[in-house]
Design a protein around this motif. Structure first.
Motif, PDB file in Angstrom:
ATOM      1  N   SER A   1      63.942  74.996   3.048  1.00 58.12           N
ATOM      2  CA  SER A   1      62.890  74.232   3.725  1.00 58.12           C
ATOM      3  C   SER A   1      63.150  72.733   3.653  1.00 58.12           C
ATOM      4  CB  SER A   1      61.519  74.569   3.151  1.00 58.12           C
ATOM      5  OG  SER A   1      61.426  74.188   1.795  1.00 58.12           O
ATOM      6  N   SER A   2      63.857  72.275   2.628  1.00 57.07           N
ATOM      7  CA  SER A   2      64.141  70.840   2.521  1.00 57.07           C
ATOM      8  C   SER A   2      65.026  70.354   3.666  1.00 57.07           C
ATOM      9  CB  SER A   2      64.792  70.510   1.179  1.00 57.07           C
ATOM     10  OG  SER A   2      66.121  70.999   1.131  1.00 57.07           O
ATOM     11  N   ARG A   3      65.728  71.277   4.294  1.00 51.80           N
ATOM     12  CA  ARG A   3      66.584  70.919   5.433  1.00 51.80           C
ATOM     13  C   ARG A   3      65.771  70.686   6.708  1.00 51.80           C
ATOM     14  NH1 ARG A   3      71.172  75.546   4.423  1.00 51.80           N
ATOM     15  NH2 ARG A   3      71.367  75.141   2.199  1.00 51.80           N
ATOM     16  N   PHE A   4      64.559  71.208   6.748  1.00 52.91           N
ATOM     17  CA  PHE A   4      63.757  71.141   7.966  1.00 52.91           C
ATOM     18  C   PHE A   4      62.480  70.329   7.806  1.00 52.91           C
ATOM     19  CE2 PHE A   4      66.219  75.046   8.118  1.00 52.91           C
ATOM     20  CZ  PHE A   4      66.847  74.907   9.341  1.00 52.91           C
ATOM     21  N   LEU A   5      61.998  70.184   6.594  1.00 57.80           N
ATOM     22  CA  LEU A   5      60.745  69.472   6.349  1.00 57.80           C
ATOM     23  C   LEU A   5      61.027  68.121   5.722  1.00 57.80           C
ATOM     24  CD1 LEU A   5      58.701  72.433   4.823  1.00 57.80           C
ATOM     25  CD2 LEU A   5      58.712  71.645   7.202  1.00 57.80           C
ATOM     26  N   ALA A   6      60.314  67.112   6.184  1.00 63.40           N
ATOM     27  CA  ALA A   6      60.466  65.776   5.596  1.00 63.40           C
ATOM     28  C   ALA A   6      59.959  65.810   4.161  1.00 63.40           C
ATOM     29  CB  ALA A   6      59.673  64.762   6.413  1.00 63.40           C
ATOM     30  N   PRO A   7      60.626  65.081   3.271  1.00 63.50           N
ATOM     31  CA  PRO A   7      60.135  65.057   1.890  1.00 63.50           C
ATOM     32  C   PRO A   7      58.735  64.458   1.840  1.00 63.50           C
ATOM     33  CG  PRO A   7      62.036  63.576   2.163  1.00 63.50           C
ATOM     34  CD  PRO A   7      61.795  64.260   3.476  1.00 63.50           C
ATOM     35  N   ALA A   8      57.918  64.997   0.974  1.00 64.10           N
ATOM     36  CA  ALA A   8      56.547  64.496   0.821  1.00 64.10           C
ATOM     37  C   ALA A   8      56.588  63.070   0.293  1.00 64.10           C
ATOM     38  CB  ALA A   8      55.763  65.398  -0.115  1.00 64.10           C
ATOM     39  N   GLN A   9      55.804  62.230   0.891  1.00 72.66           N
ATOM     40  CA  GLN A   9      55.704  60.847   0.436  1.00 72.66           C
ATOM     41  C   GLN A   9      54.754  60.788  -0.747  1.00 72.66           C
ATOM     42  OE1 GLN A   9      57.558  58.351   1.732  1.00 72.66           O
ATOM     43  NE2 GLN A   9      58.491  59.931   3.004  1.00 72.66           N
ATOM     44  N   PRO A  10      55.107  60.023  -1.782  1.00 73.46           N
ATOM     45  CA  PRO A  10      54.173  59.909  -2.905  1.00 73.46           C
ATOM     46  C   PRO A  10      52.900  59.227  -2.425  1.00 73.46           C
ATOM     47  CG  PRO A  10      56.039  58.407  -3.174  1.00 73.46           C
ATOM     48  CD  PRO A  10      56.299  59.245  -1.963  1.00 73.46           C
ATOM     49  N   SER A  11      51.786  59.736  -2.886  1.00 71.01           N
ATOM     50  CA  SER A  11      50.519  59.147  -2.451  1.00 71.01           C
ATOM     51  C   SER A  11      50.215  57.916  -3.301  1.00 71.01           C
ATOM     52  CB  SER A  11      49.394  60.166  -2.561  1.00 71.01           C
ATOM     53  OG  SER A  11      49.260  60.577  -3.911  1.00 71.01           O
TER      54      SER A  11
END
Length: 121
Positions: free
Chosen positions: A101-111
């Motif tokens: 999934s890391s290949r297709f989903l943008a990494p979550a931005q720290p809040s």
């Protein structure tokens, strides 16, 4: 998800016990379970063909709900296959899912906490 893996584990154990009683070697058990994934996928494909009515002998023979049930059968069969091959199936699956999934989903931005957000203004 723990309940899902608990049920998958119980299915895997049950199938393994049946195969063990029949004296089916372990790697053959795994092989047959992986082939079962192909069989289930074939049923899903057949259902899609039935939705579209492209088999001239059968016409429109399936619904999308039936396709969805066949896809679920395929997923269950695949998870059982993994559980039969790996005692750490849930953890292994989670690692592979994270990697894929890391290949297709943008990494979550720290809040930002509220103080940091105010500083930015």
């Amino acid at each position: 998800m723990d309940d899902v893996w608990k049920t998958i584990g119980e299915l895997a154990r049950s199938f393994r016990e049946r195969d063990d009683e029949r004296k089916v070697p372990t790697e053959q058990q795994w092989t047959l379970q992986v082939l079962k994934i192909g069989e289930e996928f074939g049923e899903a494909a057949q259902a899609v063909i039935g939705v579209h009515g492209t088999n001239p002998r059968k016409g429109t023979s399936h619904t999308w709900e039936e396709v969805q049930a066949e896809v679920a059968d395929t997923a269950i069969t695949a998870l059982v296959a993994l559980a039969r091959m790996r005692p750490d199936a849930a953890e292994f699956f989670a690692r592979v899912l994270a990697d894929k999934s890391s290949r297709f989903l943008a990494p979550a931005q720290p809040s930002l906490d509220e103080a940091e957000a105010v500083e930015l203004l």
